[in-house]
Scaffold this active site. Sequence first.
Site: not given
Length: 570
Positions: A556, A250, A382, A458
């Site tokens: 951006h 990104e 998660k 993770d």
Amino acid sequence: MDVCRRPLKPSIPHNHHQKRPTPSSDAAKASDALPLPLNITNCFFFTLFFFVAYYLLDRWRDKIRTSTPLHILTFYELAAILSLIASFIYLLGFFGIDFVQSFISRYSHDVWELENDEEQIFIRDGDCSIHCPASSLITSKPKSMDIPVTPLPLKDDEELVKSVVSGDIPSYSLESKLGDCFKAASIRREALQRLTGRSLEGLPLEGFDYKSILGQCCEMPVGYVQIPVGIAGPLLLNGCEYSVPMATTEGCLVASTNRGCKAIFASGGATSVLLRDGMTRAPVVRFASAKRATELKFFLEDPLNFDTLTVVFNKSSRYARLQGIQCAIAGKNLYIRFSCSTGDAMGMNMVSKGVQNVLDFLQNDFPEMDVIGISGNFCSDKKPAAVNWIEGRGKSVVCEAVINGEVVAKVLKTTVSALVELNMLKNLTGSAVAGSLGGFNAHAANIVSAIFLATGQDPAQNVESSHCITMMEAVNNGRDLHVSVTMPSIEVGTVGGGTQLASQSACLNLLGVKGANKESPGSNSQLLATIVAGSVLAGELSLMSAIAAGQLVKSHMKYNRSSRDVTKLG
Ligand code: ADP
């Protein structure tokens, strides 16, 4: 740049507990996927071991006395020798479960079918051991990072590819059949391209150590994805400077976090405090009645029982230390949330092993207890869950800084009042309107996931690790900005999982938190959690400023849509 380190000592709260030191059964698990029951009583094997040892010594003495050859064995002597070996293995398992597991997993692989007479070398990769031909170690080494080319299969490789395509050789068995991880990936990749009719050009094969992931990080590899790593910093945190590695695609993210770091640095740095450190696992067990389920709940929550439970739980690892047990009832089902410290490991395997030990132990007093699953989602791993947001999971950290008003104007290009107002209406009110759970921030997940990818965490645990509430307040008569991030469930480790891979390990090294901390186990992973929080603070500051100043879209466009010609970046 100086990288300094400060070991953190979290307070470890104690909770509820249990009694009766009658652990007549014992068990352990290698992981959720690979259960390894050791369900025979310690007493039995102790007795067996000493009895047969005594018997064999006695027979030995008799044979020497009567000049009988030692190798002539009676049926009873043979049985005694076998019993001695069996009880020895069991006792070894009891006192060194990890060792026994690695021993067994080594031999649970397929028998190697060696295709040539090359010298065999024994390699140990973490918990997985393989035999590889000596030459494969050389061929699997990186050759060129510039042009990732798939090598064409050689003649005998062609036969292998055809066998995989036809299904004669299962793709998953290539590593064990060939004993060469790079070659296995190469054959699998070629077979995949032929089976799908799709090219994998662009996905590099060479330049990666495939044996480092065997049995540990990824199955059936066909290549690896490249993610660029950028550096934000120096992040001045608790008086130390850190260069923070961020793996992301990104545009703007690293630049923005870097700007936040600059603002923090210019204002004298940030302060971060570890509030708590405990990984959780919550099995679900079922009873015939809700009454019986509550009996177990009260048993587990009785402080008199805690010491016994702790002894049983802590056998899973020398780093696992039970901290507390929290129960929730749903009818006749009981959800038991165990919390424990796990040293420098993120700790899921460790806590799961400890939980399995306790469940086996409880089966003595609650034989009708039906263990439905070692994870009953009250953990909660998660998934977004209020329990993690409120109780915490992994490392709970708070991080703050006072940003000088001049720095707000010069570096962040906005004002203190604009930031405070935007934070109230966006991060607090807006998130409340949206019914957010732990999402009272601008983009904590951006920074958390980029650091997670760079340091081998993770990535799926980004869900709860990104829970964060960002607070902003005008201080010093409105001149300066007090900003803080509170993150209750940062789940990170510096050993185990992907942290030992070469690239990820290099990023941990950059932060000074590579591997296990020998002097103070747990300090490395705790420091990493505080760095994550500090980086989130920097990211929040910068993005909020960009929004407050109306610059978000503009920047951006500059970093995401810019020309490939870097000279045009101004
Ligand atoms: P996790 O529990 O995070 O899934 P592992 O199952 O790989 O990770 O456990 C970590 C392994 O690293 C264990 O076998 C443990 O004994 C070992 N270890 C070595 N040093 C440390 C340390 N300082 N802290 C935690 N674990 C350590």
